[in-house]
Design a protein around this motif. Structure first.
Motif, PDB file in Angstrom:
ATOM      1  N   SER A 118       1.615   9.258  -5.939  1.00 11.01           N
ATOM      2  CA  SER A 118       1.965  10.620  -5.506  1.00 11.01           C
ATOM      3  C   SER A 118       3.065  11.202  -6.381  1.00 11.01           C
ATOM      4  O   SER A 118       3.056  12.401  -6.701  1.00 11.01           O
ATOM      5  N   SER A 158      -6.789  10.242  -0.822  1.00  6.87           N
ATOM      6  CA  SER A 158      -5.504   9.590  -1.067  1.00  6.87           C
ATOM      7  C   SER A 158      -4.381  10.604  -0.886  1.00  6.87           C
ATOM      8  O   SER A 158      -4.612  11.821  -0.855  1.00  6.87           O
ATOM      9  N   ASN A 159      -3.168  10.089  -0.818  1.00  9.54           N
ATOM     10  CA  ASN A 159      -2.010  10.972  -0.812  1.00  9.54           C
ATOM     11  C   ASN A 159      -1.881  11.730  -2.121  1.00  9.54           C
ATOM     12  O   ASN A 159      -1.569  12.924  -2.134  1.00  9.54           O
ATOM     13  N   GLU A 174       0.830  -1.210   0.000  1.00  6.91           N
ATOM     14  CA  GLU A 174       0.000   0.000   0.000  1.00  6.91           C
ATOM     15  C   GLU A 174       0.860   1.254   0.000  1.00  6.91           C
ATOM     16  O   GLU A 174       0.551   2.231  -0.697  1.00  6.91           O
ATOM     17  N   SER A 210       0.832   3.979  -3.061  1.00  7.14           N
ATOM     18  CA  SER A 210       0.498   5.371  -2.800  1.00  7.14           C
ATOM     19  C   SER A 210       1.663   6.290  -3.155  1.00  7.14           C
ATOM     20  O   SER A 210       1.468   7.401  -3.669  1.00  7.14           O
TER      21      SER A 210
END
Length: 279
Positions: free
Chosen positions: A42, A245-246, A34, A38
């Motif tokens: 990003s 989310s990021n 995860e 992410s």
């Protein structure tokens, strides 16, 4: 004096910290898979650096080297040019060896605290000896250092280490605002943190909590070298709306930078600006 928009601004994505949990935001990543996913999203959204902690599958903060190695290996496979910054803060319950577990993954950068502080309802201890040991271990393996400063005393301590030759230059420092027990999130606080810094310092701003976007906007207008966002720092993307989310937070910050006339730095520009060599 250099123009406030003379250089592109570096965006760091703080993917998962030691304190943000899924009780705060269900989208906080825990597992190496995860965290890597992410991080890659990003980077695609505009970040040049990902700042990493490690978590056990249940979200418990961890210093296990294999967790860092797993996440960082996945990131490097798909984004070999990205800069990776690991925490050596971990959590207040970790030993020093646990706090430096991320160094076993040979990141580009690592953070180092230069002092202790009350942190929410707890106390986070970094003795001068611990700070010097972290600096020594990182320097021995050619990992660049970024000071994590939560109050003005931490800035002064960093300058002393720099002056004494313990902390190698150039000075890279992340000024952190809004942590309970640290300096407040305000324009006056930013001025106080900037006042002692040498002119050639690469400084970044992080803000935890509800003043997050306002402090980042102020930093962009003051010529910050970098700004940081991510689920480690803030749960909401706007008032009353949890961040999905990021990468959504990174996209919002990149748009803010563009609105304020700041170009967003590429990974290549970031290495040059921060003077961090490629692995």
């Amino acid at each position: 004096m250099q123009a406030w928009n003379a250089h592109p601004v570096v965006i760091t994505a703080a993917i998962t910290g030691a304190d943000a949990t899924r009780d705060h935001n269900p989208n906080v990543p825990y597992t190496p898979q995860e965290i890597a996913h992410s991080s890659l999203r990003s980077l695609e959204a505009g970040a040049a650096i990902v700042a990493l902690h490690a978590r056990e599958d249940d979200g418990t903060p961890s210093g296990r080297p294999e967790l860092f190695q797993d996440a960082i290996g996945r990131i490097r496979t798909s984004a070999p040019d990205a800069l990776i910054n690991v925490s050596t803060g971990g959590s207040g319950e970790m030993t020093l060896d646990e706090r430096v577990g991320g160094l076993h993954a040979y990141p580009d950068l690592c953070g180092v605290e230069t002092g202790s502080m009350n942190f929410g309802d707890g106390t986070f201890i970094t003795s001068p000896a611990a700070a010097q040991e972290i600096i020594s271990r990182a320097t021995a393996q050619h990992t660049a250092l970024e000071v994590e400063a939560f109050e003005v005393g931490h800035v002064i301590a960093a300058l002393r280490l720099l002056r004494e030759g313990v902390l190698p230059g150039p000075l890279r420092i992340n000024l952190v605002f809004g942590v309970p027990g640290g300096i407040d999130a305000s324009p006056e606080a930013l001025d106080a943190m900037l006042r002692p810094l040498p002119a050639d310092t690469f400084w970044t701003v992080t803000c935890v909590g509800r003043h997050h976007e306002r402090m980042l906007a102020l930093a962009l207008l003051q010529g910050a070298g970098g700004v940081r966002t991510g689920l480690e720092d803030v749960s909401h993307i706007s008032k009353g709306v949890l961040a999905p989310s990021n990468e959504a937070l990174v996209s919002r910050l990149a748009a803010l930078a563009a609105t304020l006339g700041r170009e967003v730095a590429t990974t290549g520009q970031t290495r040059e600006l921060m003077r961090v060599e490629a692995p």
